[in-house]
Design an enzyme around this catalytic site. Structure first.
Site, PDB file in Angstrom:
ATOM      1  N   ASP A 150       3.582   8.063  -7.387  1.00 55.57           N
ATOM      2  CA  ASP A 150       2.732   6.954  -6.950  1.00 55.57           C
ATOM      3  C   ASP A 150       1.302   7.404  -6.668  1.00 55.57           C
ATOM      4  O   ASP A 150       0.695   7.012  -5.670  1.00 55.57           O
ATOM      5  CB  ASP A 150       3.325   6.259  -5.720  1.00 55.57           C
ATOM      6  CG  ASP A 150       2.805   4.823  -5.575  1.00 55.57           C
ATOM      7  OD1 ASP A 150       2.005   4.391  -6.424  1.00 55.57           O
ATOM      8  OD2 ASP A 150       3.196   4.143  -4.605  1.00 55.57           O
TER       9      ASP A 150
ATOM     10  N   HIS B  23       0.783   2.507  -8.172  1.00 58.43           N
ATOM     11  CA  HIS B  23       1.188   1.091  -8.210  1.00 58.43           C
ATOM     12  C   HIS B  23      -0.013   0.152  -8.141  1.00 58.43           C
ATOM     13  O   HIS B  23       0.098  -1.018  -8.518  1.00 58.43           O
ATOM     14  CB  HIS B  23       2.202   0.780  -7.103  1.00 58.43           C
ATOM     15  CG  HIS B  23       1.666   0.672  -5.720  1.00 58.43           C
ATOM     16  ND1 HIS B  23       1.806   1.665  -4.781  1.00 58.43           N
ATOM     17  CD2 HIS B  23       1.000  -0.323  -5.085  1.00 58.43           C
ATOM     18  CE1 HIS B  23       1.269   1.280  -3.640  1.00 58.43           C
ATOM     19  NE2 HIS B  23       0.768   0.075  -3.803  1.00 58.43           N
TER      20      HIS B  23
ATOM     21  N   SER C 273      -3.090   0.223   0.123  1.00 55.10           N
ATOM     22  CA  SER C 273      -2.531   1.176  -0.840  1.00 55.10           C
ATOM     23  C   SER C 273      -3.620   1.966  -1.542  1.00 55.10           C
ATOM     24  O   SER C 273      -4.573   1.402  -2.078  1.00 55.10           O
ATOM     25  CB  SER C 273      -1.691   0.438  -1.880  1.00 55.10           C
ATOM     26  OG  SER C 273      -0.567  -0.155  -1.281  1.00 55.10           O
TER      27      SER C 273
END
Length: 457
Positions: free
Chosen positions: A72, A41, A152
Site C-alpha cells: 500500500d 490505494h 491516506s
C-alpha cells in the site's frame, strides 16, 4: 500535499468492457525533488493524478512512478517542479517509535478542504492485514490519532521526522488509526532502486506456538519458553526442503525464537516471518531446529510465492478472459470471485492445491467458467453453472493462455469435430460442435459487443 485522482475500475463481470470511472482524494508528501510518497490505494486504477500545495489553487499533473499494492505504498512523479520550489523534502527517521511516543498525522481528511493535523500516541506495534491487498499482513503502528478517509498517504511525524505513512483506520473503534512503519517503507524504497518493483519474498511455512507444557514434553523440549512448531510447509516454497512439519525452530539468523513464534528486531518483538519482510529474493535465512531429538542447522533461500496473489485484490490492469461459444472463462482471482459472488466452498479444494499444494509451480492459473452468454451453440448449458475447467479434449488445462490455445488452435493444428470441456465436480462435460462454433462466435461477439475473443494480458 493533496492528491486528487480520477480512476477507472475494471469490470470483472463483463471483462471486455472498459470499466467505470470515479474520483477520490488523498494526501502525499515530498520525499525528493519532484517525487511524492502516498498510498497505493489512493492512486489505484488511476487514469489522471493531480497534486496541489496547501493554499495554492494550481493542480500539478503527476504520474505514478512506482506502486506496491502489496504494501500500500506508491511514489508519484511530476515534471513541473516550479510550484514546489522552496518546499522542503521530509526526512525519514532511522528508528522505530516506541510505545507511548507522541506522533502527528498530517493530511486532508474528510470534513473540510484545509490541511489537518492530529496528535496521538503509538499504542501498539503489531503485524496486521493490510486492507488494500486484503490477504497480506505487514508490520503496522496503531495510533490514537484519527486516521480518516483523505488522510491516506499523509506523513506521520515524530520530532519532525517521518516515522510512517497513514493508511487505514478501524471503523469499529474511536480514534484508532494505523500507520505503515519505516521497515515497510525502507523495503519499498530499496526494492525500486533498480527501476522496478519486485515485491515481497515469502518463507512458505507456518509457525505455531508451543506454550503448552504437555506439548513441549512430547517434543522433548525444556520448559524455557523457547522454540515454535513448524505446522505447515508449502510445496515448492523457499522452506520446502529446509523445514519439515514437526520441526521445532529454536533460532533464525542467530536470533532466539520464543514459544509464541516471536523474535526481537530493533528492540521490538515481532513474528519471525518479519525476517522475510525485510529481505529480498536470493537472501538466505539460517534456522536452528530441533528434529527427531537432534539439533541441526538448515538454510532457506528466500523467493516470491506467486500463488499468494491469487487471493489478493488486483489493480491497474484489465481483466483477462477468453470467450468461446458464448462460454466466458476467466482466471480465478479475488476480483473474479467477488464480482461473480462465487462461494469459497465451490473452489476451496482446487484453490488449496494451487496455493499450498504446489500446483502453482506447473500451472499459470486456475481457469473458471464464469458466465454463459445464451446462444444456440450452448443451448441448455446454463444448468451446468460455473466451475473450474480441468480438461479440454482430454488435455489438462495449465492456465488461461493454454486454454485459449486449446479452444482456438492455429492453422496447422486441425480442429476436432467437437470441443469437449470438463469442469471440476460437474456431472457432465460441455460439448461444442466445431462445425458451427465460428459462426456462433461472430454472432455472439456482435450481440454482446465483444471486441476480441480473448485478452491474455
Amino acid at each position: 500535499m493533496k492528491v486528487e485522482v480520477v480512476s477507472r475500475a475494471a469490470d470483472y463481470e463483463t471483462p471486455w468492457q472498459g470499466g467505470s470511472f470515479g474520483q477520490g482524494t488523498g494526501t502525499g508528501f515530498l520525499v525528493a525533488p519532484g517525487q511524492f510518497m502516498t498510498n497505493a490505494h489512493v492512486v489505484a486504477n488511476a487514469e489522471k493524478v493531480d497534486i496541489s500545495l496547501f493554499n495554492d489553487a494550481r493542480r500539478i499533473p503527476a504520474r505514478v512512478k512506482y506502486v506496491a499494492h502489496d504494501a500500500d505504498l506508491a511514489l508519484l512523479e511530476i515534471d513541473d517542479t516550479s510550484a514546489f520550489e522552496g518546499v522542503p523534502c521530509l526526512e525519514f527517521s532511522e528508528d522505530m517509535p516506541l510505545l507511548e511516543d507522541t506522533v502527528r498525522a498530517i493530511g486532508y481528511p474528510i470534513g473540510g478542504n484545509r490541511l489537518s493535523v492530529t496528535r496521538g500516541i503509538v499504542s501498539r506495534i503489531d503485524t496486521i492485514p493490510y486492507a488494500h491487498p486484503r490477504n497480506i499482513a505487514h508490520l503496522a503502528l496503531q495510533v490514537d490519532a484519527a486516521i480518516n478517509p483523505g488522510n491516506s498517504g499523509g506523513p506521520v511525524l515524530k520530532n519532525d521526522k517521518v516515522i510512517g505513512v497513514a493508511f487505514q483506520g478501524l471503523m469499529q473503534a474511536n480514534s484508532t488509526g494505523y500507520v505503515i512503519p519505516m521497515p515497510v517503507i525502507r523495503h519499498f524504497l530499496q526494492d525500486v532502486k533498480d527501476g522496478h518493483y519486485d515485491g515481497y519474498v515469502e518463507m512458505g511455512a507456518r509457525f505455531s506456538p508451543m506454550e503448552n507444557k504437555a506439548m513441549r514434553r512430547h517434543f522433548g523440549l525444556p520448559d524455557n519458553g523457547l522454540g515454535c512448531l513448524v505446522s505447515e510447509v508449502v510445496r515448492h516454497s523457499a522452506c520446502d526442503g529446509a523445514l519439515q512439519v514437526g520441526d521445532v525452530v529454536m533460532a533464525v539468523n542467530g536470533l532466539p525464537v520464543d514459544a509464541t513464534a516471536m523474535i526481537e528486531l530493533e528492540g521490538v518483538r515481532v513474528r519471525l516471518e518479519e525476517l522475510a519482510e525485510r529481505s529480498f529474493a536470493g537472501d538466505k535465512v539460517q534456522f536452528t531446529i530441533f528434529r527427531s531429538g537432534d539439533v541441526m542447522q538448515t538454510e532457506a533461500t528466500l523467493a516470491p510465492l506467486s500463488s499468494i496473489k491469487v487471493l489478493s485484490r488486483r489493480y491497474d490492469e484489465q481483466p483477462r478472459y477468453v470467450v468461446f461459444g458464448g462460454l466466458v472463462f476467466q482466471p480465478l482471482n479475488y476480483n473474479v470471485v467477488q464480482e461473480h459472488q462465487i462461494a469459497s466452498a465451490d473452489v476451496m479444494v482446487e484453490l488449496d492445491r494451487f496455493t499450498r499444494g504446489g500446483e502453482s509451480a506447473v500451472k499459470e492459473d486456475l481457469v473458471l467458467l464464469t458466465r454463459t452468454l445464451p446462444d444456440e451453440v450452448n443451448a441448455r448449458f446454463k444448468d451446468t453453472g460455473r466451475g473450474i475447467v480441468t480438461r479440454v479434449n482430454g488435455v489438462e488445462v495449465k492456465g488461461l493462455a493454454h486454454l485459449q490455445s486449446l479452444l482456438y488452435p492455429t492453422d496447422n493444428q486441425p480442429r476436432p469435430e467437437y470441443t469437449i470441456i470438463e469442469l471440476a465436480d460437474a456431472a457432465r462435460p460441455l460439448v461444442i460442435d466445431n462445425a458451427t462454433v465460428d459462426a456462433a462466435n461472430a454472432r455472439i461477439a456482435e450481440r454482446y459487443n465483444i471486441p476480441a475473443p480473448a485478452r491474455l494480458k
